[in-house]
Design a protein around this motif. Structure first.
Motif, PDB file in Angstrom:
ATOM      1  N   GLY A   1      14.024  -0.252  12.757  1.00 17.75           N
ATOM      2  CA  GLY A   1      14.547  -0.231  11.399  1.00 17.75           C
ATOM      3  C   GLY A   1      13.384  -0.394  10.434  1.00 17.75           C
ATOM      4  N   GLU A   2      13.634  -0.126   9.168  1.00 22.44           N
ATOM      5  CA  GLU A   2      12.548  -0.181   8.183  1.00 22.44           C
ATOM      6  C   GLU A   2      12.452  -1.568   7.551  1.00 22.44           C
TER       7      GLU A   2
ATOM      8  N   PRO B   1      15.046  -6.225  11.645  1.00 24.08           N
ATOM      9  CA  PRO B   1      15.456  -5.575  10.395  1.00 24.08           C
ATOM     10  C   PRO B   1      16.976  -5.463  10.323  1.00 24.08           C
ATOM     11  N   VAL B   2      17.534  -5.655   9.131  1.00 22.92           N
ATOM     12  CA  VAL B   2      18.994  -5.661   8.976  1.00 22.92           C
ATOM     13  C   VAL B   2      19.553  -4.300   8.568  1.00 22.92           C
TER      14      VAL B   2
ATOM     15  N   ARG C   1       0.818  -1.209   0.000  1.00 23.18           N
ATOM     16  CA  ARG C   1       0.000   0.000   0.000  1.00 23.18           C
ATOM     17  C   ARG C   1       0.861   1.273   0.000  1.00 23.18           C
ATOM     18  N   GLY C   2       2.164   1.098   0.159  1.00 24.57           N
ATOM     19  CA  GLY C   2       3.034   2.257   0.235  1.00 24.57           C
ATOM     20  C   GLY C   2       3.264   2.767   1.646  1.00 24.57           C
ATOM     21  N   VAL C   3       2.858   1.973   2.645  1.00 23.99           N
ATOM     22  CA  VAL C   3       3.061   2.363   4.038  1.00 23.99           C
ATOM     23  C   VAL C   3       4.519   2.089   4.440  1.00 23.99           C
ATOM     24  N   ARG C   4       5.097   3.011   5.174  1.00 21.06           N
ATOM     25  CA  ARG C   4       6.430   2.797   5.755  1.00 21.06           C
ATOM     26  C   ARG C   4       6.239   1.962   7.020  1.00 21.06           C
ATOM     27  N   VAL C   5       6.876   0.788   7.058  1.00 23.94           N
ATOM     28  CA  VAL C   5       6.715  -0.141   8.178  1.00 23.94           C
ATOM     29  C   VAL C   5       8.009  -0.169   8.989  1.00 23.94           C
ATOM     30  N   LEU C   6       7.906   0.147  10.269  1.00 24.03           N
ATOM     31  CA  LEU C   6       9.045   0.096  11.183  1.00 24.03           C
ATOM     32  C   LEU C   6       8.963  -1.173  12.021  1.00 24.03           C
ATOM     33  N   LEU C   7      10.116  -1.832  12.186  1.00 20.16           N
ATOM     34  CA  LEU C   7      10.172  -3.050  12.982  1.00 20.16           C
ATOM     35  C   LEU C   7      11.198  -2.899  14.093  1.00 20.16           C
TER      36      LEU C   7
ATOM     37  N   LEU D   1      15.137  -9.097   6.739  1.00 18.80           N
ATOM     38  CA  LEU D   1      15.080  -9.602   8.105  1.00 18.80           C
ATOM     39  C   LEU D   1      16.207 -10.580   8.379  1.00 18.80           C
ATOM     40  N   ALA D   2      16.706 -10.557   9.615  1.00 22.48           N
ATOM     41  CA  ALA D   2      17.721 -11.532  10.040  1.00 22.48           C
ATOM     42  C   ALA D   2      17.291 -12.116  11.383  1.00 22.48           C
ATOM     43  N   ARG D   3      17.575 -13.395  11.568  1.00 18.38           N
ATOM     44  CA  ARG D   3      17.261 -14.047  12.847  1.00 18.38           C
ATOM     45  C   ARG D   3      18.360 -13.704  13.848  1.00 18.38           C
ATOM     46  N   VAL D   4      17.966 -13.131  14.973  1.00 12.87           N
ATOM     47  CA  VAL D   4      18.928 -12.696  15.989  1.00 12.87           C
ATOM     48  C   VAL D   4      18.624 -13.418  17.299  1.00 12.87           C
ATOM     49  N   GLN D   5      19.626 -14.088  17.844  1.00 17.96           N
ATOM     50  CA  GLN D   5      19.469 -14.800  19.113  1.00 17.96           C
ATOM     51  C   GLN D   5      19.859 -13.868  20.255  1.00 17.96           C
ATOM     52  N   HIS D   6      18.954 -13.687  21.206  1.00 18.92           N
ATOM     53  CA  HIS D   6      19.232 -12.823  22.357  1.00 18.92           C
ATOM     54  C   HIS D   6      19.414 -13.690  23.593  1.00 18.92           C
ATOM     55  N   GLY D   7      20.660 -14.025  23.895  1.00 15.41           N
ATOM     56  CA  GLY D   7      20.936 -14.846  25.068  1.00 15.41           C
ATOM     57  C   GLY D   7      20.217 -16.179  24.996  1.00 15.41           C
TER      58      GLY D   7
END
Length: 204
Positions: free
Chosen positions: A94-95, A116-117, A76-82, A102-108
């Motif tokens: 990030g956008e 977002p990358v 739709r043209g919406v700016r999506v923030l993650l 997207l990247a999979r990030v392990q937190h502890g």
């Protein structure tokens, strides 16, 4: 599942375990199908139809699926923030420019998150959003949301308050997670609406 406001009301930790236990019984197909239905209802919200910027999140595990909704908003043209989780449990942003961003990030020892990358925009970037899509485990008849307990979104909501902005707050849940009442703390803020696979419910 109905929870009254009686003195014996379960605490947040107990409720989180109950809701997560139900979610964990869902199959990958269940999650995907519910995500498609949820996206269809969410896209009909006036708050999203008129939004230029939406702060959202990428669902993981048995959370109601959000990728179909993220892609439809972008189309739709919406700016999506993650969000990207910071060491202190606050959120940077990030956008979203498609699944490849997207990247999979392990937190502890906690679950891995899809983040977002690209360029980090800073924790205050969320204050530019016209609508904020919130994760959660339940919402009650007053619009009070039960989160996962990490406090990340409490900080987001406090940041919005501090900036004097009032984006539409919408929580994405399964139908069984709309309940009579959840425990409330002074810092909790009600949401405007909940979207589930069967439709939308608004709160006063």
């Amino acid at each position: 599942m109905r929870h009254s406001g009686s003195p014996a009301e379960p605490d947040k930790r107990t409720l989180r375990r109950e809701f997560l236990s139900v979610r964990n019984r869902l199959t990958a197909d269940d999650v995907r199908e519910h995500g498609v239905a949820l996206a269809r209802h969410a896209l009909g919200l006036p708050e999203l139809a008129h939004a230029r910027t939406v702060a959202a999140y990428v669902s993981v595990g048995s959370e109601p699926g959000t990728l179909a909704l993220l892609d439809a908003l972008r189309a739709r043209g919406v700016r999506v923030l993650l969000p990207a989780l910071l060491p202190d449990n606050d959120l940077d942003w990030g956008e979203y420019t498609g699944e490849g961003s997207l990247a999979r990030v392990q937190h502890g020892g906690r679950m891995a998150l899809l983040e977002p990358v690209g360029e980090r925009l800073g924790p205050d970037a969320v204050t530019a959003a016209d609508a904020v899509l919130l994760p959660g485990l339940a919402v009650d008849a007053r619009g009070m949301r039960l989160g996962r307990g990490g406090g990340s979104y409490d900080r987001v909501l406090a940041r919005l308050d501090g900036a004097g902005v009032r984006p539409a707050l919408v929580v994405l849940l399964y139908d069984t997670e709309v309940v009579d009442r959840v425990p409330e703390e002074p810092h909790d803020r009600p949401v405007r609406a909940v979207v589930t696979p069967s439709g939308v419910r608004r709160f006063g």
